[in-house]
Every structure is written in C-alpha cells, then in structure tokens.
Scaffold this motif. Structure first.
Motif, PDB file in Angstrom:
ATOM      1  N   ALA A 204       0.830  -1.208   0.000  1.00 12.81           N
ATOM      2  CA  ALA A 204       0.000   0.000   0.000  1.00 12.81           C
ATOM      3  C   ALA A 204       0.861   1.253   0.000  1.00 12.81           C
ATOM      4  N   MET A 205       2.011   1.191   0.678  1.00  9.50           N
ATOM      5  CA  MET A 205       2.923   2.334   0.688  1.00  9.50           C
ATOM      6  C   MET A 205       3.447   2.602  -0.717  1.00  9.50           C
ATOM      7  N   LEU A 206       3.828   1.531  -1.397  1.00  8.55           N
ATOM      8  CA  LEU A 206       4.399   1.674  -2.733  1.00  8.55           C
ATOM      9  C   LEU A 206       3.373   2.195  -3.731  1.00  8.55           C
ATOM     10  N   THR A 207       2.154   1.677  -3.678  1.00  9.71           N
ATOM     11  CA  THR A 207       1.139   2.142  -4.634  1.00  9.71           C
ATOM     12  C   THR A 207       0.695   3.565  -4.318  1.00  9.71           C
ATOM     13  N   PHE A 208       0.626   3.903  -3.024  1.00 11.60           N
ATOM     14  CA  PHE A 208       0.238   5.276  -2.666  1.00 11.60           C
ATOM     15  C   PHE A 208       1.264   6.274  -3.189  1.00 11.60           C
ATOM     16  N   TYR A 209       2.548   6.023  -2.912  1.00 12.95           N
ATOM     17  CA  TYR A 209       3.564   6.983  -3.329  1.00 12.95           C
ATOM     18  C   TYR A 209       3.778   6.962  -4.844  1.00 12.95           C
ATOM     19  N   SER A 210       3.443   5.864  -5.495  1.00 12.55           N
ATOM     20  CA  SER A 210       3.472   5.834  -6.961  1.00 12.55           C
ATOM     21  C   SER A 210       2.401   6.766  -7.517  1.00 12.55           C
ATOM     22  N   LYS A 211       1.202   6.676  -6.943  1.00 12.03           N
ATOM     23  CA  LYS A 211       0.113   7.555  -7.380  1.00 12.03           C
ATOM     24  C   LYS A 211       0.446   9.013  -7.071  1.00 12.03           C
ATOM     25  N   LEU A 212       1.044   9.248  -5.902  1.00 12.06           N
ATOM     26  CA  LEU A 212       1.384  10.610  -5.521  1.00 12.06           C
ATOM     27  C   LEU A 212       2.446  11.189  -6.457  1.00 12.06           C
ATOM     28  N   ALA A 213       3.413  10.360  -6.842  1.00 12.52           N
ATOM     29  CA  ALA A 213       4.459  10.819  -7.760  1.00 12.52           C
ATOM     30  C   ALA A 213       3.868  11.203  -9.112  1.00 12.52           C
TER      31      ALA A 213
END
Length: 244
Positions: A204-213
C-alpha cells in the motif's frame, strides 16, 4: 561552575525533545498545551466555515472509512508516543478542492474527498495518507515550526504574533523551508512505520507513493515536500527495511 549554571538556565527555559524513531532533537519553546489550544481553535474555525458553505462531511461513506482507519493508526502511534492516546482526536472530510490532507497539533485531521477520489485511494493507500498526517502530530512538527519561528526574533513573542509572521513573512518562510523538508521526510518515514504497525502492507505504501508521484506538480522554490520521485524511492527503501 558559572558555565554549568548558565547551561542549566538555558535548558530550563526551553523544552528539548526527540522525534520518535528518528531520535532527532527538537527545541520546543512554546508549551504543548498552548500550541494544542491554538490548533484546536483554528480547527474549529476552519470546520465551522466549511460546514457553513456545505463542504464538511458530505461524503458519509468516506467519513466512516477515514474514521475507522484512523482509529487503528492512532493506536499504533500511541505506542510510539503514549501521550497521543490522551489527545482529543477528531477527523473530518471536506470537498473543498484546496484541501488534500491536513493535520493540526493535538490530533486534528482533515481529509479532502476530491483528492482521495482523484487518486482513487483504496483503504491501504488511504491509511498511508492518514499515517503521514498522524506522524506530523506525533512528532510535534507544528510546535517545532512555531518555536523555530520564534528563534528568528530577538525577543519573545506571543504565539498569535508568531502565527501572523508565519503567514505573511516570506523571508521567514524561506528560512523555515529547510526544516519543513526535514519534517516531511520524517513524516513519510514515521507514517509508513505507523501504517505498518497498524497492520497495513508495504504494498500500500508503494502504490500510494506511486500515485502521488504521478500526481505531483513541479516543485517551487518554497516547496516543503520532496519530489514525488524522491518520496517513492523512500517508500521502496522502507518496504525493504520492514521486510514485507
């Protein structure tokens, strides 16, 4: 002996604290109770204003999601800073387009429903967003920023005067931007740890920060947040460290 007395007097006039996990030392000149009372007054004023124009808690489904997720995160955060369990935590959502996610000292959270919708955040990603804001509160970043702004003055100033300076003094904002960048990175790291300890997966951390990027605008001179790519890189590092 005189030097020792001077050191003791200086330490007595200020509060020194350490950020959970990172151990970074902070100089906190304003009492926690005063900062929390001021933050609560601002939060009440903000939420009342939003309610008056019909922009507070209209999305009842999201509000329930946010409250349910925040409860578990607060329990995990309280293990890092026990005082957090005693704070009066409050959560609201708004469809004000200017709000993404905000936090204020003492446990006040405000989440932008349009931001959550735009990034299509699932519960795990929403938990990472909330954990970042909770980390700011647990690390007492607001109190630290106000205290640092006071250090810029040659004399002690009341809290309300410092708040006015922060809102209008561009040179002061520029000077504090370095501290803000440190705090944002700290909130990313501590927030991911809080989310993980609350039971949310590193994925979830990886997908969240991917979306944020993908959603992040270009950085400005006074930008407090690291770039989206930098934050995603940090999330990857934290995921490896946590071993999920």
């Amino acid at each position: 002996m005189r030097y020792l007395l001077l050191v003791l007097l200086v330490l007595a006039s200020q509060a020194m604290a350490q950020v959970p996990e990172s151990g970074r030392w902070q100089e906190l000149r304003f009492p926690a109770e005063e900062v929390e009372q001021q933050a609560e007054s601002q939060y009440i004023e903000q939420t009342v204003s939003l309610a008056a124009v019909g922009r507070l808690d209209r999305d009842k489904v999201l509000l329930l999601r946010v409250k349910g997720i925040a409860d578990g995160l607060v329990r995990a955060a309280s293990a890092l800073r026990p005082a957090a369990a005693e704070w009066s935590w409050e959560v609201h959502v708004t469809d004000d387009p200017a709000v993404e996610a905000e936090s204020q000292a003492g446990g006040k959270l405000l989440v932008g429903s349009l931001f959550v919708e735009r990034l299509r955040l699932n519960d795990g990603e929403l938990a990472v967003l909330l954990a970042h804001e909770i980390a700011h509160i647990v690390a007492e970043h607001e109190r630290e920023t106000l205290s640092e702004a006071l250090l810029d003055s040659r004399r002690d100033l009341p809290l309300d005067v410092v708040l006015e300076r922060l809102a209008s003094d561009v040179p002061l904002q520029f000077r504090l931007s370095k501290l803000a960048a440190i705090q944002e990175r700290e909130a990313d790291q501590l927030g991911m740890l809080i989310a993980y300890r609350a039971g949310w997966p590193c994925a979830a951390m990886l997908t969240f920060y991917s979306k944020l990027a993908a959603d992040s605008p270009a950085l400005t001179v006074l930008a407090s947040h690291p770039s989206g790519a930098t934050r995603l890189s940090l999330a990857k590092g934290m995921s490896r460290l946590l071993g999920d």
